[in-house]
Scaffold this active site. Structure first.
Site, PDB file in Angstrom:
ATOM      1  NE  ARG A 112      -4.286  -1.420   0.109  1.00 37.51           N
ATOM      2  CZ  ARG A 112      -4.481  -2.446  -0.711  1.00 37.51           C
ATOM      3  NH1 ARG A 112      -3.527  -2.759  -1.587  1.00 37.51           N
ATOM      4  NH2 ARG A 112      -5.594  -3.149  -0.676  1.00 37.51           N
TER       5      ARG A 112
ATOM      6  CG  HIS B  22      -3.056  -0.047  -7.057  1.00 40.49           C
ATOM      7  ND1 HIS B  22      -3.451   0.597  -5.903  1.00 40.49           N
ATOM      8  CD2 HIS B  22      -3.030  -1.365  -6.750  1.00 40.49           C
ATOM      9  CE1 HIS B  22      -3.660  -0.297  -4.947  1.00 40.49           C
ATOM     10  NE2 HIS B  22      -3.412  -1.490  -5.444  1.00 40.49           N
TER      11      HIS B  22
ATOM     12  CD  GLU C 140      -2.789   3.933  -5.565  1.00 43.92           C
ATOM     13  OE1 GLU C 140      -3.856   3.391  -5.928  1.00 43.92           O
ATOM     14  OE2 GLU C 140      -1.823   3.280  -5.161  1.00 43.92           O
TER      15      GLU C 140
END
Length: 308
Positions: free
Chosen positions: A238, A286, A267
């Site tokens: 993360r 991601h 993000e």
């Protein structure tokens, strides 16, 4: 007459589009005796009253719908490996059964970690640029994975799949976790309290641990100072386990040899963020969890969970 146990425990189940291949398995779930409704987008209005829902198969549903509204909820199946999008304190207090997508994304994430490090070690970005211009320029300072020490922070499914692959390349793989255990994929597993001792001698540090209060900014300025010069950081956990300001400073000061980053504190990553253009930094959106085997693995996890 024999009756399978799972046939007795039937529920009203809301399935969301987070399970992309849900439609292939809805009949199977209904044949178990469950009633099913489908919600494509988790932010949209539910196709039923909140009271109707006894089980959910979702990802970020509770980011858009307060869990308190689901007064009859007793079962949650996540399509993600992490629990950080769920109010876990409420889940525990109300004895709600919860399962994650354990093991579903471990293989592509481990392959991604290997690919990222090899791209940096073998200067593949420079060869790609040379190819565009038809330049026959040799690189004389390429690195090998063989013999390198790899620190895996978080020795769950993802970390262990990473360990298997780095070990296959001849690396010395040291794990760091909240508990120790014997595991043939690691030379040893140290307690998280000893992380600094492992960082000092590691050429590659791979982050695969969950985001918790304890792991927030676990990689910070002090830890980057302790890391081996020219080491490579890989973050597929993360974003917030890394202090991004401290990371940029460490890269600027050439304390690190590079970074492979798939997750970020915010993000999408701001287009003005310096990480986009920094040398020896790989930025991906991601995306490390994506693989063509995910659909089958996730469906198997969900169906098996419902049977249990």
């Amino acid at each position: 007459m024999r009756v399978d146990y799972y046939l007795v425990l039937t529920m009203n189940i809301l399935i969301t589009g987070a399970w992309q291949e849900a439609e292939k398995s809805i009949n199977t779930i209904e044949n178990m005796g469950h009633k099913v409704l489908f919600l494509q987008y988790e932010k949209d209005e539910l196709p039923c009253d909140y009271e109707w829902v006894e089980g959910v198969i979702c990802n970020g549903l509770f980011l858009h719908h307060s869990i308190e509204k689901f007064i009859n909820l007793k079962y949650i199946q996540l399509t993600s490996a992490g629990y950080d999008r769920v109010p876990m304190e409420y889940v525990y207090e109300h004895n709600i059964k919860i399962n994650n997508a354990r093991g579903v994304y471990s293989i592509p994430m481990a392959e991604f970690a290997i690919a990222g490090v090899l791209q940096l070690y073998k200067h593949m970005d420079r060869f790609a640029e040379n190819q565009k211009d038809a330049l026959w320029n040799k690189e004389r300072n390429l690195l090998e994975l063989f013999g390198k020490t790899v620190c895996i922070v978080g020795c769950g499914n993802v970390g262990t799949e990473c360990a298997k692959r780095f070990k296959a390349f001849g690396c010395n793989v040291v794990g760091v976790d909240i508990v120790t255990r014997e595991d043939e994929n690691y030379s040893r597993i140290e307690l998280i309290d000893n992380i600094d001792e492992v960082l000092v001698c590691s050429d590659i540090v791979v982050l695969t641990l969950p985001l918790t209060e304890r792991s927030f900014h676990i990689m910070n300025k002090d830890r980057f100072e302790k890391m081996k010069k020219e080491s490579v950081l890989v973050n597929i956990a993360r974003g917030a386990v890394v202090d991004s300001t401290a990371l940029i400073e460490a890269l600027d000061n050439k304390k690190l040899g590079g970074a492979v980053l798939d997750v970020f504190e915010e993000e999408p990553l701001d287009e003005k963020n310096r990480l986009w253009s920094m040398k020896n930094v790989i930025v991906t959106p991601h995306n490390s969890f994506v693989g063509d085997g995910n659909g089958e693995r996730l469906s198997n996890v969900i169906i098996d969970s419902l049977k249990r």
